[in-house]
Design a protein around this motif. Structure first.
Motif, PDB file in Angstrom:
ATOM      1  N   LYS A 271       0.842  -1.202   0.000  1.00  0.00           N
ATOM      2  CA  LYS A 271       0.000   0.000   0.000  1.00  0.00           C
ATOM      3  C   LYS A 271       0.878   1.254   0.000  1.00  0.00           C
ATOM      4  O   LYS A 271       0.576   2.225  -0.693  1.00  0.00           O
ATOM      5  N   LEU A 272       1.961   1.219   0.774  1.00  0.00           N
ATOM      6  CA  LEU A 272       2.878   2.352   0.805  1.00  0.00           C
ATOM      7  C   LEU A 272       3.480   2.586  -0.573  1.00  0.00           C
ATOM      8  O   LEU A 272       3.605   3.732  -1.015  1.00  0.00           O
ATOM      9  N   GLN A 273       3.815   1.523  -1.268  1.00  0.00           N
ATOM     10  CA  GLN A 273       4.356   1.648  -2.614  1.00  0.00           C
ATOM     11  C   GLN A 273       3.358   2.361  -3.539  1.00  0.00           C
ATOM     12  O   GLN A 273       3.739   3.236  -4.319  1.00  0.00           O
ATOM     13  N   VAL A 274       2.099   2.029  -3.417  1.00  0.00           N
ATOM     14  CA  VAL A 274       1.052   2.698  -4.207  1.00  0.00           C
ATOM     15  C   VAL A 274       0.937   4.161  -3.784  1.00  0.00           C
ATOM     16  O   VAL A 274       0.853   5.056  -4.632  1.00  0.00           O
ATOM     17  N   HIS A 275       0.966   4.406  -2.491  1.00  0.00           N
ATOM     18  CA  HIS A 275       0.884   5.792  -2.005  1.00  0.00           C
ATOM     19  C   HIS A 275       2.046   6.633  -2.532  1.00  0.00           C
ATOM     20  O   HIS A 275       1.853   7.795  -2.916  1.00  0.00           O
ATOM     21  N   ILE A 276       3.230   6.055  -2.573  1.00  0.00           N
ATOM     22  CA  ILE A 276       4.399   6.783  -3.072  1.00  0.00           C
ATOM     23  C   ILE A 276       4.206   7.153  -4.539  1.00  0.00           C
ATOM     24  O   ILE A 276       4.529   8.272  -4.952  1.00  0.00           O
ATOM     25  N   GLN A 277       3.659   6.253  -5.311  1.00  0.00           N
ATOM     26  CA  GLN A 277       3.400   6.561  -6.726  1.00  0.00           C
ATOM     27  C   GLN A 277       2.360   7.674  -6.847  1.00  0.00           C
ATOM     28  O   GLN A 277       2.497   8.576  -7.675  1.00  0.00           O
ATOM     29  N   ILE A 278       1.340   7.645  -6.007  1.00  0.00           N
ATOM     30  CA  ILE A 278       0.327   8.704  -6.014  1.00  0.00           C
ATOM     31  C   ILE A 278       0.965  10.041  -5.633  1.00  0.00           C
ATOM     32  O   ILE A 278       0.657  11.083  -6.238  1.00  0.00           O
ATOM     33  N   ILE A 279       1.863  10.025  -4.660  1.00  0.00           N
ATOM     34  CA  ILE A 279       2.567  11.253  -4.260  1.00  0.00           C
ATOM     35  C   ILE A 279       3.427  11.758  -5.412  1.00  0.00           C
ATOM     36  O   ILE A 279       3.424  12.956  -5.715  1.00  0.00           O
ATOM     37  N   ARG A 280       4.155  10.862  -6.061  1.00  0.00           N
ATOM     38  CA  ARG A 280       4.986  11.270  -7.199  1.00  0.00           C
ATOM     39  C   ARG A 280       4.145  11.897  -8.311  1.00  0.00           C
ATOM     40  O   ARG A 280       4.595  12.810  -9.000  1.00  0.00           O
ATOM     41  N   ASN A 281       2.940  11.397  -8.486  1.00  0.00           N
ATOM     42  CA  ASN A 281       2.027  11.947  -9.499  1.00  0.00           C
ATOM     43  C   ASN A 281       1.280  13.179  -9.003  1.00  0.00           C
ATOM     44  O   ASN A 281       0.428  13.710  -9.717  1.00  0.00           O
ATOM     45  N   GLN A 282       1.592  13.608  -7.787  1.00  0.00           N
ATOM     46  CA  GLN A 282       0.969  14.781  -7.159  1.00  0.00           C
ATOM     47  C   GLN A 282      -0.538  14.667  -7.116  1.00  0.00           C
ATOM     48  O   GLN A 282      -1.272  15.648  -7.309  1.00  0.00           O
ATOM     49  N   MET A 283      -1.016  13.474  -6.808  1.00  0.00           N
ATOM     50  CA  MET A 283      -2.455  13.226  -6.714  1.00  0.00           C
ATOM     51  C   MET A 283      -2.893  12.968  -5.266  1.00  0.00           C
ATOM     52  O   MET A 283      -4.034  12.610  -5.028  1.00  0.00           O
ATOM     53  N   HIS A 284      -1.986  13.161  -4.320  1.00  0.00           N
ATOM     54  CA  HIS A 284      -2.288  12.919  -2.905  1.00  0.00           C
ATOM     55  C   HIS A 284      -2.978  14.142  -2.294  1.00  0.00           C
ATOM     56  O   HIS A 284      -2.985  15.224  -2.877  1.00  0.00           O
ATOM     57  N   ILE A 285      -3.534  13.932  -1.117  1.00  0.00           N
ATOM     58  CA  ILE A 285      -4.173  15.031  -0.391  1.00  0.00           C
ATOM     59  C   ILE A 285      -3.334  15.321   0.849  1.00  0.00           C
ATOM     60  O   ILE A 285      -3.050  14.422   1.638  1.00  0.00           O
ATOM     61  N   GLU A 286      -2.950  16.580   1.006  1.00  0.00           N
ATOM     62  CA  GLU A 286      -2.192  17.011   2.182  1.00  0.00           C
ATOM     63  C   GLU A 286      -3.148  17.604   3.202  1.00  0.00           C
ATOM     64  O   GLU A 286      -4.004  18.425   2.854  1.00  0.00           O
ATOM     65  N   ARG A 287      -3.016  17.180   4.435  1.00  0.00           N
ATOM     66  CA  ARG A 287      -3.877  17.652   5.519  1.00  0.00           C
ATOM     67  C   ARG A 287      -3.157  18.527   6.520  1.00  0.00           C
ATOM     68  O   ARG A 287      -3.774  19.040   7.438  1.00  0.00           O
ATOM     69  N   GLY A 288      -1.857  18.683   6.370  1.00  0.00           N
ATOM     70  CA  GLY A 288      -1.122  19.544   7.292  1.00  0.00           C
ATOM     71  C   GLY A 288       0.364  19.303   7.197  1.00  0.00           C
ATOM     72  O   GLY A 288       0.827  18.447   6.449  1.00  0.00           O
ATOM     73  N   HIS A 289       1.096  20.117   7.955  1.00  0.00           N
ATOM     74  CA  HIS A 289       2.560  20.032   8.012  1.00  0.00           C
ATOM     75  C   HIS A 289       2.983  20.083   9.464  1.00  0.00           C
ATOM     76  O   HIS A 289       2.321  20.701  10.298  1.00  0.00           O
ATOM     77  N   LEU A 290       4.115  19.459   9.740  1.00  0.00           N
ATOM     78  CA  LEU A 290       4.686  19.570  11.097  1.00  0.00           C
ATOM     79  C   LEU A 290       5.777  20.622  11.061  1.00  0.00           C
ATOM     80  O   LEU A 290       6.411  20.855  10.074  1.00  0.00           O
TER      81      LEU A 290
END
Length: 146
Positions: A127-146
């Motif tokens: 699942k993390l591997q899929v998430h990384i690909q989604i992040i690389r494609n800039q299709m992820h949702i950001e909810r905040g920063h630390l």
């Protein structure tokens, strides 16, 4: 000889991004009582904050019991995928894991889960591997920063 990714980063403030996956898994685990408020404030959150200010210099990142590559079935490493590890967390004394993507001096907190079996750990790495690909494609949702 392969380059150790930890050696590629200088200790500096990295941008730590909380993804939708991280937020949702945190809320789910919190609702289920997997960890206490005290453990979150005194253990989990300070450890995650080490990513922002002390990666890779903190000795914790050299401990395989705390930090390591996410690995798929067969031992293949997930490119740019890591996991933070906590053992004996919460009233159930579970093994808590947090998938982390390290891309271009940015840290993406992905999905947290309970490691209840080696098979579950490998599924979460996939699942993390899929998430990384989604992040690389800039299709992820950001909810905040630390």
């Amino acid at each position: 000889m392969p380059i150790n990714v930890i050696e590629c980063y200088e200790e500096a403030d990295l941008q730590v991004i909380i993804t939708e996956w991280a937020l949702q898994s945190y809320l789910d685990l919190k609702y289920r009582g997997v960890f206490t408020n005290q453990e979150y404030r005194n253990v989990i959150r300070p450890d995650v904050n080490l990513l922002k200010s002390q990666y890779p210099g903190s000795p914790k990142f050299k401990q395989s019991s705390f930090w390591g590559h996410a690995t798929l079935q067969g031992g293949q490493r997930v490119a740019d995928g890591y996991k933070m590890k906590w053992d004996s967390i919460g009233p159930g004394r579970v093994e808590l894991r947090l998938g982390v993507a390290l891309l271009h001096n940015r840290v993406f907190l992905c999905r947290a889960y309970i490691k209840d079996s080696p098979i579950r750990d490998k599924r979460e790495a996939a699942k993390l591997q899929v998430h990384i690909q989604i992040i690389r494609n800039q299709m992820h949702i950001e909810r905040g920063h630390l």
